[in-house]
Design a protein around this motif. Structure first.
Motif, PDB file in Angstrom:
ATOM      1  N   LYS A 146       0.808  -1.208   0.000  1.00  0.00           N
ATOM      2  CA  LYS A 146       0.000   0.000   0.000  1.00  0.00           C
ATOM      3  C   LYS A 146       0.845   1.263   0.000  1.00  0.00           C
ATOM      4  O   LYS A 146       0.490   2.269  -0.626  1.00  0.00           O
ATOM      5  CB  LYS A 146      -0.934   0.005   1.208  1.00  0.00           C
ATOM      6  CG  LYS A 146      -2.027  -1.053   1.138  1.00  0.00           C
ATOM      7  CD  LYS A 146      -2.966  -0.951   2.326  1.00  0.00           C
ATOM      8  CE  LYS A 146      -4.105  -1.962   2.217  1.00  0.00           C
ATOM      9  NZ  LYS A 146      -5.032  -1.869   3.370  1.00  0.00           N
ATOM     10  N   ALA A 147       1.988   1.219   0.678  1.00  0.00           N
ATOM     11  CA  ALA A 147       2.834   2.412   0.728  1.00  0.00           C
ATOM     12  C   ALA A 147       3.472   2.688  -0.627  1.00  0.00           C
ATOM     13  O   ALA A 147       3.565   3.840  -1.063  1.00  0.00           O
ATOM     14  CB  ALA A 147       3.902   2.250   1.805  1.00  0.00           C
ATOM     15  N   GLY A 150       1.133   4.319  -3.430  1.00  0.00           N
ATOM     16  CA  GLY A 150       0.972   5.775  -3.361  1.00  0.00           C
ATOM     17  C   GLY A 150      -0.423   6.252  -3.663  1.00  0.00           C
ATOM     18  O   GLY A 150      -0.603   7.355  -4.187  1.00  0.00           O
ATOM     19  N   SER A 151      -1.430   5.447  -3.383  1.00  0.00           N
ATOM     20  CA  SER A 151      -2.811   5.838  -3.637  1.00  0.00           C
ATOM     21  C   SER A 151      -3.398   6.519  -2.405  1.00  0.00           C
ATOM     22  O   SER A 151      -3.139   6.110  -1.277  1.00  0.00           O
ATOM     23  CB  SER A 151      -3.653   4.596  -3.993  1.00  0.00           C
ATOM     24  OG  SER A 151      -5.024   4.945  -4.105  1.00  0.00           O
ATOM     25  N   SER A 152      -4.220   7.568  -2.668  1.00  0.00           N
ATOM     26  CA  SER A 152      -4.842   8.260  -1.536  1.00  0.00           C
ATOM     27  C   SER A 152      -5.976   7.465  -0.921  1.00  0.00           C
ATOM     28  O   SER A 152      -6.391   7.739   0.199  1.00  0.00           O
ATOM     29  CB  SER A 152      -5.386   9.624  -2.001  1.00  0.00           C
ATOM     30  OG  SER A 152      -6.346   9.439  -3.025  1.00  0.00           O
ATOM     31  N   GLU A 154      -5.863   4.211  -0.231  1.00  0.00           N
ATOM     32  CA  GLU A 154      -5.306   3.276   0.746  1.00  0.00           C
ATOM     33  C   GLU A 154      -3.811   3.562   0.892  1.00  0.00           C
ATOM     34  O   GLU A 154      -3.096   3.716  -0.079  1.00  0.00           O
ATOM     35  CB  GLU A 154      -5.548   1.827   0.325  1.00  0.00           C
ATOM     36  CG  GLU A 154      -5.030   1.465  -1.072  1.00  0.00           C
ATOM     37  CD  GLU A 154      -5.244  -0.009  -1.382  1.00  0.00           C
ATOM     38  OE1 GLU A 154      -5.968  -0.664  -0.632  1.00  0.00           O
ATOM     39  OE2 GLU A 154      -4.677  -0.480  -2.380  1.00  0.00           O
ATOM     40  N   ARG A 155      -3.396   3.653   2.127  1.00  0.00           N
ATOM     41  CA  ARG A 155      -1.998   3.980   2.411  1.00  0.00           C
ATOM     42  C   ARG A 155      -1.409   2.928   3.328  1.00  0.00           C
ATOM     43  O   ARG A 155      -2.136   2.206   4.024  1.00  0.00           O
ATOM     44  CB  ARG A 155      -1.892   5.344   3.096  1.00  0.00           C
ATOM     45  CG  ARG A 155      -2.341   6.525   2.237  1.00  0.00           C
ATOM     46  CD  ARG A 155      -2.145   7.834   3.000  1.00  0.00           C
ATOM     47  NE  ARG A 155      -2.415   8.992   2.167  1.00  0.00           N
ATOM     48  CZ  ARG A 155      -3.581   9.578   2.070  1.00  0.00           C
ATOM     49  NH1 ARG A 155      -4.614   9.083   2.749  1.00  0.00           N
ATOM     50  NH2 ARG A 155      -3.744  10.650   1.306  1.00  0.00           N
ATOM     51  N   ASN A 186       8.381   8.306   3.852  1.00  0.00           N
ATOM     52  CA  ASN A 186       7.842   9.123   2.764  1.00  0.00           C
ATOM     53  C   ASN A 186       8.954   9.781   1.971  1.00  0.00           C
ATOM     54  O   ASN A 186       8.882   9.877   0.744  1.00  0.00           O
ATOM     55  CB  ASN A 186       6.902  10.194   3.324  1.00  0.00           C
ATOM     56  CG  ASN A 186       5.569   9.618   3.775  1.00  0.00           C
ATOM     57  OD1 ASN A 186       5.109   8.611   3.231  1.00  0.00           O
ATOM     58  ND2 ASN A 186       4.965  10.242   4.761  1.00  0.00           N
TER      59      ASN A 186
END
Length: 812
Positions: A146-147, A150-152, A154-155, A186
């Motif tokens: 998920k990290a 890079g989707s808003s 799902e993180r 990040n």
């Protein structure tokens, strides 16, 4: 404080005259009187031990508390924290990632806390609840997947589990560590994505170049399209205009065809009636044989009337031969009477025939006029049909056939119009001649009637000839005049009959010619059928042409819309082409700069080295207050030796304050020295020492005043004030964050001014306010001294030999 218990062995006896204290000798004398008893306190070893211990209590207080909060963030590596790594890693664009493993490697190299590994999230949370660790950090199995995406929506979630009740500070530290880890990850992910973006930027630039080239082609195509749609619009408008005209012409053609069909129908009927009338007229028209007797009778009438005129002339000329000519007269009169009778018998039939003939001629003239008008309209309609045949949408063969038939039909119609015009003229002439003949016949009938009357009279007169000879001349003259008129009428009648016979013969011949020239009935039916078909087809043609006109109008509107749309498309593509950059700039900067484009530049005033230094003023002032309060346990502030009973209040207060003042000054100096040894840097060392000494003396005066005013309760109130001032001084948190009561109290307590003055001496805070703080402390000291001087009722007296420290007597 409790009152001393007076036992018989310790009950002091009233002094006699020899043991009474001396009379007062002034302030210095009072001080000398009070001093021996006060000095006697130090003869006990316990007093020295207690004083020494209490002397270092403020220093210990400061050292212990500042040491406990000196630099907690510098020792976070010893804070036990649970760590659970369940991350399975992921593969993204052909490259493997495992953020959990990378994070563990980072923690191994530079651990932000003392991480304790646990096999599951539940085990780690149980450890937090049991107090084995302060908080737990868990990396779930899908953390990397998920990290990296890079989707808003799902993180990657770094789960923090803490127990604030166990340690609120530790929970805040956990939040800070989790935030720092997330920021580090990040930043690392931003660097990786930066590399991907840089690698893709060349493709984006090529895509922009291709897009610009395609936009250029679209722009050129749109310009061509706009030109074509402009021509289409012009052609469509021209077509619509022509179709509108064709529609109008088709309506006129349809109306003309309908009129033509009606005219042809009327023409056919008229021609049929005309043909029948002509045949009847031709059949009834007298021929040469039937008219010859009329000519002969007219000639005889002319001759007889001439003879009559001549005879009457002779009669008028020779009345003498009347008698001789009576026999001839009778014979002539009989002949004349017979001829007049025959003439009178023939003249009515002639007049009737002439009337009928005149009516037929008039009907013939009228029918010829109608025939001429119909033939004229037929020729005009056929000519219009031939001229407008090209607009009927016929093929060349049909058009040629139609035009040929129309030409032949028009030639026949022209011939018919010409013949009908001639017929109309002849019929008019015939009618005029017949009118003249009828007038002559009427005159002849009148003359013959007169002649019959005359001959009858002549016959009667012949009988009376002899008797009426006298009136013969007059009657003969009248008869001569009538005979002259009769001769003229007979001559006119003869001429009219000749004209009538000639016109009748011409009419009969013309009627035959007309009858032969008229079209056959089958041709008239064909003409009527063609005219009807033409009317029906022209109506259908008009409807179709109207549809074409409507479609052409719609086409024109559509072409206009298409032209407008093409122009907008051309303009939009021109704008689109102009907005596409000819070249794209390379992506500047770096990942760290783009992820943190805005930074905070901090400038400090009154800088503090660490957490311990920040808390130093607060704990130093509180330790000095504690030191002053503890002096009440070793110095007897309310106890006066019996020898000092007569001393004054000022001397007592100064004597009770003198030794504790020196004592608390020593405490202040030890506290300043201890703080310095702990590593706190002093901005203004002299001011710090002065502030500490002034604060200690002010606190000492306040504690003394409370004891003198309230007695033993004053010691308790001093401790209560310590607790209240902990909250109201604003030493640990800004006072604005506390309740309104503490904010109000903050302004009036001396600890506030002491802390603020030390902050200025240590760090330079409250620039320009140091004097204000010291003046307010000085005001508190003066008020405390005034209260002490006014407090006289709480003094306790004891024999000089029993004057001891409260540590021994428990009396203050």
């Amino acid at each position: 404080m409790t009152q001393p218990v007076q036992t018989p062995s310790t009950q002091p006896t009233p002094p006699d005259q020899s043991t009474r204290p001396p009379a007062r000798t002034g302030l210095l004398g009072d001080l000398r009187t009070l001093t021996p008893a006060e000095r006697g306190l130090w003869r006990m070893p316990l007093m020295w031990a207690a004083a020494l211990a209490i002397l270092f209590i403020p220093l210990i207080y400061v050292a212990v508390y500042l040491g406990s909060v000196w630099d907690p963030y510098g020792k976070l590596s010893a804070l036990p924290v649970a760590l659970v790594n369940l991350d399975d890693g992921t593969v993204y664009r052909g490259k493997s990632y495992n953020l959990g493993a990378d994070l563990l490697q980072t923690f191994h190299e530079d651990p932000p806390a003392k991480f304790v590994r646990y096999p599951s999230e539940a085990a780690a949370q149980n450890a937090v609840r049991r107090g084995e660790v302060y908080f737990a950090l868990t990396l779930p199995a899908d953390f990397s997947r998920k990290a990296i995406a890079g989707s808003s929506s799902e993180r990657g979630l770094l789960r923090l589990y803490s127990a604030e009740g166990t340690s609120y500070f530790a929970s805040r530290v956990g939040s800070s560590i989790a935030t720092a880890i997330a920021s580090t990850l990040n930043e690392r992910l931003g660097t990786n994505r930066w590399d991907t973006v840089q690698a893709s930027l060349a493709q984006v630039q090529q895509g922009f170049a291709d897009l610009r080239a395609g936009a250029a082609k679209l722009k050129d195509g749109a310009a061509t399209l706009a030109t074509g749609t402009g021509r289409l619009r012009t052609g469509a408008e021209t077509l619509a205009s022509g179709a509108a005209k064709a529609s109008s012409g088709s309506l006129q053609l349809s109306q003309g065809a309908q009129n033509l069909s009606g005219g042809v129908g009327r023409l056919t009927a008229g021609v049929t009636r005309l043909s029948g009338g002509i045949r009847q007229l031709s059949a009834r028209a007298p021929g040469q044989a039937q008219l010859q007797p009329l000519l002969t009778g007219a000639a005889s009438l002319r001759q007889g009337s001439a003879d009559l005129y001549g005879g009457l002339g002779k009669l008028s000329a020779g009345a003498d031969s009347l008698a001789g000519g009576a026999k001839t007269l009778n014979t002539g009169v009989a002949q004349a009477d017979a001829g007049a009778g025959a003439l009178a018998a023939q003249l009515p039939a002639l007049a009737t025939g002439l009337t009928q003939l005149q009516g037929g001629a008039q009907n013939l003239s009228k029918e010829a006029a109608d025939l001429n008008s119909g033939a004229t309209r037929l020729g005009a309609g056929i000519g219009q049909l031939g001229s407008q045949g090209a607009g009927l949408g016929l093929n060349p063969t049909q058009l040629s056939s139609l035009q040929g038939g129309a030409g032949n039909l028009k030639a026949g119609a022209d011939a018919l119009a010409k013949g009908s015009a001639q017929l109309q003229g002849g019929a008019g002439t015939l009618a005029q001649g017949l009118g003249t003949a009828q007038a002559g016949a009427q005159k002849a009938a009148a003359g013959t009637a007169q002649l019959g009357s005359g001959t009858a009279q002549l016959r009667a007169g012949a009988a009376r000839l002899q008797s009426g000879a006298a009136s013969l001349a007059q009657n003969t003259a009248q008869a001569q005049a009538g005979a002259g008129k009769l001769s003229q009428g007979a001559s006119s009648l003869e001429n009219g009959l000749k004209t009538l016979v000639a016109g009748t013969l011409k009419v009969k011949s013309a009627l035959g010619t007309i009858d032969q020239s008229l079209p056959a009935q089958s041709d008239l039916k064909t003409l009527a059928g063609g005219a009807s078909t033409l009317a029906s087809s022209s109506g259908t043609l008009a409807t179709g042409v109207q549809g074409v006109s409507s479609g052409a109008a719609s086409l024109a509107r559509g072409a206009a819309d298409a032209d407008a749309g093409a122009r907008k498309l051309r303009d939009g593509l021109n704008t689109f082409y102009s907005k596409i950059p000819a070249r794209t700039e390379t992506l500047g900067g770096d990942p760290a700069g783009l992820s943190a484009s805005v930074q905070v530049v901090t400038e400090h005033t009154a800088s503090v080295a660490n957490n311990g230094a920040a808390f130093a003023p607060y704990f130093m002032v509180l330790s000095l207050w504690v030191g002053c309060t503890l002096t009440t346990f070793i110095f007897p502030y309310l106890l006066i030796a019996e020898s000092g009973r007569r001393t004054g209040q000022l001397a007592r207060v100064l004597r009770k304050f003198a030794v504790p003042a020196v004592y608390v000054v020593a405490q202040a100096l030890l506290v300043v020295l201890g703080v310095h040894l702990l590593g706190v840097k002093f901005l203004h060392s002299g001011l710090l020492i002065f502030t500490a000494v002034a604060a200690s003396l002010t606190f000492m005066l306040l504690v003394l005043a409370l004891n003198l005013l309230l007695g033993a309760a004053g010691r308790l109130l001093a401790l209560v004030l310590l607790v209240i001032q902990l909250a109201a001084s604003g030493g640990s948190y800004p006072v604005e964050l506390s309740s309104g009561f503490f904010q109000w109290l903050h302004t009036y307590i001396p600890v506030t001014d002491a802390i603020n003055a030390m902050r200025y001496a240590l760090f330079g805070s409250y620039e320009g306010q140091y004097g204000v703080f010291m003046l307010r402390m000085f005001a508190v000291a003066l008020v405390s001294l005034a209260v002490a001087l006014l407090s006289r009722r709480k003094w306790q007296y004891i024999a000089d030999e029993r004057f001891r420290s409260p540590l021994v007597l428990d009396v203050g």
